[in-house]
Design a protein around this motif. Structure first.
Motif, PDB file in Angstrom:
ATOM      1  N   LYS A   1      -7.404   7.447   3.569  1.00  0.00           N
ATOM      2  CA  LYS A   1      -6.147   7.569   2.838  1.00  0.00           C
ATOM      3  C   LYS A   1      -5.330   8.753   3.359  1.00  0.00           C
ATOM      4  CE  LYS A   1      -4.141   7.722  -1.792  1.00  0.00           C
ATOM      5  NZ  LYS A   1      -4.398   7.616  -3.244  1.00  0.00           N
TER       6      LYS A   1
ATOM      7  N   SER B   1      -2.430   4.112  -3.784  1.00  0.00           N
ATOM      8  CA  SER B   1      -3.392   3.033  -3.577  1.00  0.00           C
ATOM      9  C   SER B   1      -4.816   3.580  -3.515  1.00  0.00           C
ATOM     10  CB  SER B   1      -3.080   2.279  -2.278  1.00  0.00           C
ATOM     11  OG  SER B   1      -1.828   1.636  -2.363  1.00  0.00           O
ATOM     12  N   ASP B   2      -5.777   2.743  -3.842  1.00  0.00           N
ATOM     13  CA  ASP B   2      -7.181   3.115  -3.806  1.00  0.00           C
ATOM     14  C   ASP B   2      -7.604   3.401  -2.359  1.00  0.00           C
ATOM     15  OD1 ASP B   2      -9.937   3.099  -5.250  1.00  0.00           O
ATOM     16  OD2 ASP B   2     -10.230   1.828  -3.499  1.00  0.00           O
TER      17      ASP B   2
ATOM     18  N   GLU C   1      -9.442   0.541  -0.623  1.00  0.00           N
ATOM     19  CA  GLU C   1      -8.553  -0.578  -0.285  1.00  0.00           C
ATOM     20  C   GLU C   1      -7.769  -0.274   0.996  1.00  0.00           C
ATOM     21  OE1 GLU C   1      -6.031  -1.485  -3.561  1.00  0.00           O
ATOM     22  OE2 GLU C   1      -7.660  -2.245  -4.834  1.00  0.00           O
ATOM     23  N   ILE C   2      -7.329   0.968   1.127  1.00  0.00           N
ATOM     24  CA  ILE C   2      -6.613   1.368   2.342  1.00  0.00           C
ATOM     25  C   ILE C   2      -7.534   1.272   3.551  1.00  0.00           C
ATOM     26  CG2 ILE C   2      -5.600   3.361   3.539  1.00  0.00           C
ATOM     27  CD1 ILE C   2      -4.331   4.174   0.890  1.00  0.00           C
TER      28      ILE C   2
ATOM     29  N   TYR D   1       0.854  -1.190   0.000  1.00  0.00           N
ATOM     30  CA  TYR D   1       0.000   0.000   0.000  1.00  0.00           C
ATOM     31  C   TYR D   1       0.892   1.243   0.000  1.00  0.00           C
ATOM     32  CZ  TYR D   1      -3.563  -3.368   1.366  1.00  0.00           C
ATOM     33  OH  TYR D   1      -4.399  -4.452   1.405  1.00  0.00           O
ATOM     34  N   HIS D   2       0.470   2.259  -0.777  1.00  0.00           N
ATOM     35  CA  HIS D   2       1.270   3.480  -0.895  1.00  0.00           C
ATOM     36  C   HIS D   2       0.348   4.639  -1.222  1.00  0.00           C
ATOM     37  CE1 HIS D   2       0.759   2.613  -5.177  1.00  0.00           C
ATOM     38  NE2 HIS D   2       1.211   1.388  -4.919  1.00  0.00           N
TER      39      HIS D   2
ATOM     40  N   THR E   1       6.302  -0.197  -4.647  1.00  0.00           N
ATOM     41  CA  THR E   1       5.047  -0.945  -4.585  1.00  0.00           C
ATOM     42  C   THR E   1       4.392  -0.946  -3.216  1.00  0.00           C
ATOM     43  OG1 THR E   1       6.301  -2.990  -4.163  1.00  0.00           O
ATOM     44  CG2 THR E   1       5.740  -2.478  -6.464  1.00  0.00           C
ATOM     45  N   GLY E   2       5.015  -0.330  -2.212  1.00  0.00           N
ATOM     46  CA  GLY E   2       4.420  -0.377  -0.887  1.00  0.00           C
ATOM     47  C   GLY E   2       5.287   0.241   0.196  1.00  0.00           C
TER      48      GLY E   2
END
Length: 279
Positions: free
Chosen positions: A251, A238-239, A242-243, A234-235, A272-273
């Motif tokens: 977020k 990210s959606d 989803e977070i 997650y970053h 990626t995260g």
């Protein structure tokens, strides 16, 4: 002489024992605590916390059962029967809670749930309920200020977001931009006053204010990283949903939290995260 508050919890002293229970001292004839609700070993002179209300014969009775709400509180309850006079709601006690026809908004149906406020009826002294909540809420004189932690009850949806009941006293607005999970009328949340606007309008947010919230969420992020071998995909791209689904935070809060952890050199950002840095 005991001061008994009907529809509330009271701590009363056992006055005498009888075959069918115990009479608690109210300064008068006594209030019956039926035997089935008395804890083992209860005896004369003991003090016990009980909920006091009227039974079907209009007599005060005590119970160690816990109702779903007390007088003054707002709660979502299910209608278990409906008559020409009104409806009866299940509030967790043996005797159901009455809502007069005049206290209903659009008529109640058996099996449906309704948001109601509990009050003491002036005529009977009994605990009753009303759907006419909004007239009993006021922002004229506020008891809260910005950043105060408050109890929020989801009331109804509006074009701007969700109207929330604050501490069973005021109305506030949770803007659509601050909603990160599915809400339903009657849901309870802890939140805080984000802003007090002209006209005593109140904006609220679910969660805790400022960096106090970030500090709490930091522990959560670190724990989740440890539970997932030190890496989470997650970053900042990210959606948001989803977070929220994974971390239980917005977020915006996620970005603030991970930013704080990065500055503290506890995590590292990857393409990626996020990755846990072991000290």
């Amino acid at each position: 002489m005991a001061d008994v508050n009907v529809g509330q919890y009271n701590t009363l002293k056992v006055d005498r024992k009888v075959d069918f229970g115990f009479y608690l001292d109210d300064g008068k004839e006594g209030i019956l605590l039926p035997k089935r609700f008395a804890p083992h070993g209860l005896k004369k002179g003991d003090e016990i916390a009980v909920f006091v209300y009227h039974d079907s014969d209009n007599r005060l009775v005590a119970t160690t059962q816990k109702p779903l709400a007390v007088v003054g509180e707002i709660v979502m309850l299910k209608a278990v029967s409906v008559t020409k006079m009104g409806a009866f709601l299940d509030w967790g006690l043996m005797k159901d809670l009455f809502v007069a026809k005049s206290q209903q908004l659009g008529g109640m149906r058996e099996g449906m749930t309704y948001l109601v406020k509990l009050y003491l009826d002036d005529m009977t002294g009994r605990v009753a309920a009303t759907e006419k909540i909004e007239s009993q809420l006021s922002n004229e004189t506020l008891t809260v200020k910005e950043k105060d932690i408050v109890e929020l009850l989801v009331y109804r949806q509006s074009e701007l977001g969700w109207v929330m009941i604050i501490n069973n006293t005021h109305l506030g607005l949770l803007h659509n931009s601050e909603v990160f999970t599915t809400l339903h009328a009657g849901d309870k949340h802890t939140g805080f006053v984000k802003a007090v606007l002209p006209g005593n309008k109140i904006d609220v947010v679910i969660g805790k204010p400022g960096f106090q919230k970030v500090e709490d969420e930091s522990d959560k992020v670190l724990r989740l990283l440890r539970e997932n071998n030190g890496y989470l995909p997650y970053h900042d791209k990210s959606d948001p949903q989803e977070i929220y689904d994974f971390f239980g935070m917005s977020k915006k809060t996620f970005k603030m939290t991970t930013g704080t952890l990065y500055k503290q050199r506890k995590i590292q950002f990857t393409q990626t995260g996020i990755k846990l840095l072991e000290n």
